[in-house]
Design an enzyme around this catalytic site. Structure first.
Site, PDB file in Angstrom:
ATOM      1  N   LEU A  96      40.023  48.344  36.595  1.00 10.15           N
ATOM      2  CA  LEU A  96      40.443  48.936  35.320  1.00 10.15           C
ATOM      3  C   LEU A  96      39.971  48.136  34.097  1.00 10.15           C
ATOM      4  CD1 LEU A  96      44.027  50.109  36.369  1.00 10.15           C
ATOM      5  CD2 LEU A  96      42.020  51.535  35.909  1.00 10.15           C
ATOM      6  N   GLY A 139      36.698  48.253  33.266  1.00 13.83           N
ATOM      7  CA  GLY A 139      35.523  48.967  32.768  1.00 13.83           C
ATOM      8  C   GLY A 139      34.204  48.341  33.208  1.00 13.83           C
ATOM      9  N   LYS A 140      34.269  47.258  34.009  1.00 15.76           N
ATOM     10  CA  LYS A 140      32.997  46.601  34.355  1.00 15.76           C
ATOM     11  C   LYS A 140      32.349  47.172  35.620  1.00 15.76           C
ATOM     12  CE  LYS A 140      35.054  42.521  36.576  1.00 15.76           C
ATOM     13  NZ  LYS A 140      35.276  41.081  36.404  1.00 15.76           N
ATOM     14  N   PRO A 147      47.710  44.684  38.212  1.00 15.26           N
ATOM     15  CA  PRO A 147      47.788  45.602  37.058  1.00 15.26           C
ATOM     16  C   PRO A 147      46.422  46.142  36.651  1.00 15.26           C
ATOM     17  CG  PRO A 147      47.996  43.320  36.325  1.00 15.26           C
ATOM     18  CD  PRO A 147      48.043  43.294  37.829  1.00 15.26           C
ATOM     19  N   LEU A 148      45.353  45.404  37.016  1.00 12.44           N
ATOM     20  CA  LEU A 148      43.999  45.856  36.670  1.00 12.44           C
ATOM     21  C   LEU A 148      43.296  46.436  37.893  1.00 12.44           C
ATOM     22  CD1 LEU A 148      42.954  42.809  34.440  1.00 12.44           C
ATOM     23  CD2 LEU A 148      43.988  44.992  33.750  1.00 12.44           C
ATOM     24  N   TYR A 206      49.922  30.800  47.733  1.00 15.48           N
ATOM     25  CA  TYR A 206      48.614  31.031  47.097  1.00 15.48           C
ATOM     26  C   TYR A 206      47.762  29.764  47.121  1.00 15.48           C
ATOM     27  CZ  TYR A 206      50.636  35.233  44.775  1.00 15.48           C
ATOM     28  OH  TYR A 206      51.226  36.430  44.484  1.00 15.48           O
TER      29      TYR A 206
HETATM   30  P1  NAP Z   1      44.574  42.053  38.878  1.00 12.47           P
HETATM   31  O1  NAP Z   1      45.345  41.435  37.770  1.00 12.47           O
HETATM   32  O2  NAP Z   1      44.643  43.523  39.051  1.00 12.47           O
HETATM   33  O3  NAP Z   1      43.027  41.660  38.740  1.00 12.47           O
HETATM   34  C1  NAP Z   1      42.656  40.401  38.278  1.00 12.47           C
HETATM   35  C2  NAP Z   1      41.146  40.231  38.349  1.00 12.47           C
HETATM   36  O4  NAP Z   1      40.473  41.143  37.466  1.00 12.47           O
HETATM   37  C3  NAP Z   1      40.750  38.851  37.854  1.00 12.47           C
HETATM   38  O5  NAP Z   1      40.898  37.884  38.847  1.00 12.47           O
HETATM   39  C4  NAP Z   1      39.309  39.068  37.427  1.00 12.47           C
HETATM   40  O6  NAP Z   1      38.539  39.056  38.643  1.00 12.47           O
HETATM   41  C5  NAP Z   1      39.360  40.477  36.849  1.00 12.47           C
HETATM   42  N1  NAP Z   1      39.621  40.471  35.395  1.00 12.47           N
HETATM   43  C6  NAP Z   1      40.766  40.107  34.760  1.00 12.47           C
HETATM   44  N2  NAP Z   1      40.654  40.251  33.430  1.00 12.47           N
HETATM   45  C7  NAP Z   1      39.402  40.721  33.196  1.00 12.47           C
HETATM   46  C8  NAP Z   1      38.686  41.079  32.019  1.00 12.47           C
HETATM   47  N3  NAP Z   1      39.235  41.001  30.794  1.00 12.47           N
HETATM   48  N4  NAP Z   1      37.412  41.529  32.157  1.00 12.47           N
HETATM   49  C9  NAP Z   1      36.836  41.628  33.368  1.00 12.47           C
HETATM   50  N5  NAP Z   1      37.459  41.306  34.522  1.00 12.47           N
HETATM   51  C10 NAP Z   1      38.737  40.853  34.448  1.00 12.47           C
HETATM   52  O7  NAP Z   1      44.961  41.384  40.265  1.00 12.47           O
HETATM   53  P2  NAP Z   1      45.754  40.051  40.648  1.00 12.47           P
HETATM   54  O8  NAP Z   1      45.333  38.887  39.813  1.00 12.47           O
HETATM   55  O9  NAP Z   1      45.620  39.893  42.123  1.00 12.47           O
HETATM   56  O10 NAP Z   1      47.246  40.400  40.346  1.00 12.47           O
HETATM   57  C11 NAP Z   1      47.959  39.775  39.306  1.00 12.47           C
HETATM   58  C12 NAP Z   1      48.937  38.746  39.827  1.00 12.47           C
HETATM   59  O11 NAP Z   1      49.983  39.378  40.537  1.00 12.47           O
HETATM   60  C13 NAP Z   1      48.372  37.748  40.839  1.00 12.47           C
HETATM   61  O12 NAP Z   1      47.582  36.743  40.285  1.00 12.47           O
HETATM   62  C14 NAP Z   1      49.644  37.239  41.458  1.00 12.47           C
HETATM   63  O13 NAP Z   1      50.246  36.266  40.628  1.00 12.47           O
HETATM   64  C15 NAP Z   1      50.506  38.500  41.497  1.00 12.47           C
HETATM   65  N6  NAP Z   1      50.512  39.159  42.832  1.00 12.47           N
HETATM   66  C16 NAP Z   1      51.698  39.258  43.473  1.00 12.47           C
HETATM   67  C17 NAP Z   1      51.774  39.871  44.704  1.00 12.47           C
HETATM   68  C18 NAP Z   1      53.110  39.966  45.388  1.00 12.47           C
HETATM   69  O14 NAP Z   1      53.162  40.313  46.579  1.00 12.47           O
HETATM   70  N7  NAP Z   1      54.183  39.676  44.700  1.00 12.47           N
HETATM   71  C19 NAP Z   1      50.628  40.443  45.296  1.00 12.47           C
HETATM   72  C20 NAP Z   1      49.417  40.351  44.594  1.00 12.47           C
HETATM   73  C21 NAP Z   1      49.377  39.719  43.365  1.00 12.47           C
HETATM   74  P3  NAP Z   1      36.927  38.923  38.677  1.00 12.47           P
HETATM   75  O15 NAP Z   1      36.518  38.066  37.515  1.00 12.47           O
HETATM   76  O16 NAP Z   1      36.666  38.325  40.006  1.00 12.47           O
HETATM   77  O17 NAP Z   1      36.416  40.306  38.565  1.00 12.47           O
END
Ligand code: NAP
Length: 322
Positions: free
Chosen positions: A214, A216-217, A208-209, A53
């Site tokens: 997910l 709501g924005k 997860p979001l 990353y």
């Molecule tokens: P996610 O948790 O589904 O989405 C995170 C994004 O949602 C944030 O970067 C932010 O982006 C937005 N967000 C988060 N909280 C919010 C709130 N309260 N209000 C409004 N917007 C909000 O996706 P992810 O971060 O990619 O996944 C979580 C973690 O999983 C990663 O960081 C990584 O550590 C891990 N991961 C692992 C793999 C694997 O292959 N093992 C693959 C993918 C991810 P914006 O502000 O840009 O909208």
């Protein structure tokens, strides 16, 4: 903040964690130096990163995380990963003993730590026998460089095979698995979560979001929030903003409204209603998001509410050919 054990292991992690794939990518250095201490102040103890990353800048997320944690490193659980491509050619990736021994040193150096709490195999490696990977991981545990090991993106049969190999060889076993899981993407409920549960492992949902869908924005037929992940990346628009998903999300929002809750509350609390889920490692780009995410984990959904959600966003039926 509630703590949960990572599967049957003694490692306790906060129910809300922080995914760190944004660090050094969409979230710059200054933003990272604010976000990580703010997360610790909110009671978050699990930080999930990877050597690869952020996309296109391998190593930078670990480096920034190590710097931002500073003296507080001892108060948190640092999870990182190996096996993804870290350089040109065929040598700097995978699950071979040769690569693991190099990769672990790189992660320790970048994270500025003497130990990694959870060292996860990012992807299965079809070219390395799992026995070799598990023996090498057992050695890095015995050497004191790693505390627990986990896997990620493993199929159910690979989880079961790895656990059987650890048992047979008397080696430390994977304590967790990580894969995509959200109220919109439930495929892991078929094979992967049952395999993790049956083998005493915890499950860490990624995306997860649904990358922010997910929260709501995003609103159908309305301008998308400026600079947000789905707004700027067409691949996420194509993945998530389908007509079917909009219908589900709108129905979920109605459901939340009748209970005085938000879609964000549902996204976190629904995952945490599953006892195999150890922590929801959502990414964040702003400190305000962290506070909202921690609060969102507080809704104790009833069996009746969970059944209603199953009707709105069901696990799709498999197609059987007879
Ligand atoms: P996610 O948790 O589904 O989405 C995170 C994004 O949602 C944030 O970067 C932010 O982006 C937005 N967000 C988060 N909280 C919010 C709130 N309260 N209000 C409004 N917007 C909000 O996706 P992810 O971060 O990619 O996944 C979580 C973690 O999983 C990663 O960081 C990584 O550590 C891990 N991961 C692992 C793999 C694997 O292959 N093992 C693959 C993918 C991810 P914006 O502000 O840009 O909208």
């Amino acid at each position: 903040m509630k703590l949960r054990n990572l599967g049957n292991s003694g490692l306790e992690v906060s129910a809300v964690g922080v995914g760190c794939n944004n660090l050094g990518g969409r979230l710059d250095r200054d933003g990272t130096m604010k976000l990580i201490p703010a997360a610790i102040d909110l009671g978050i103890t699990l930080f999930d990163t990877a050597d690869s990353y952020p996309v296109g800048k391998p190593g930078v997320s670990e480096t920034l995380l190590g710097e931002a944690l500073g003296d507080r490193r001892k108060d948190v659980v640092v999870a990182t990963k190996f096996a993804n491509v870290m350089g040109p050619g065929e040598m700097m990736r995978g699950g071979s003993r040769r690569w693991i021994m190099t990769a672990v040193e790189g992660s320790l150096r970048r994270l500025k730590t003497d130990w990694i709490d959870l060292y996860q195999m990012h992807f299965p490696d079809p070219n390395t026998p799992i026995d070799e990977t598990l023996r090498a991981l057992d050695d890095v545990i015995r050497a004191g460089k790693v505390r627990y090991i986990g896997c990620s993106n493993f199929a159910g049969w690979q989880i079961a095979t790895a656990r059987a190999a650890s048992r047979e060889l008397g080696l430390n076993a994977f304590a967790s698995d990580q894969d995509e899981y959200s109220i919109l993407v439930r495929e892991v409920e078929r094979e992967i979560i049952p395999a993790a549960r049956a083998n005493g492992m915890g499950f860490l949902p990624y995306f997860p979001l649904a990358s922010g869908f997910l929260t709501g924005k995003y609103r159908r037929n309305a301008p998308m929030p400026e600079g947000a992940r789905i707004t700027v990346a067409k691949i996420f628009q194509d993945n998530y903003l389908t007509d079917e998903n909009w219908q589900i999300v709108e129905r979920l929002e109605d459901f939340c409204q009748t209970h005085g809750k938000t879609l964000l509350d549902l996204a976190f609390s629904w995952l945490l209603a599953n006892p195999t889920v150890s922590s929801v490692i959502a990414g964040a780009t702003k400190t305000e998001q962290l506070a909202a995410n921690v609060k969102a984990a507080e809704w104790a959904l009833t069996p009746d509410q969970l059944a209603q959600i199953d009707r709105i966003s069901p696990l799709p039926k498999t197609k059987k050919i007879h």
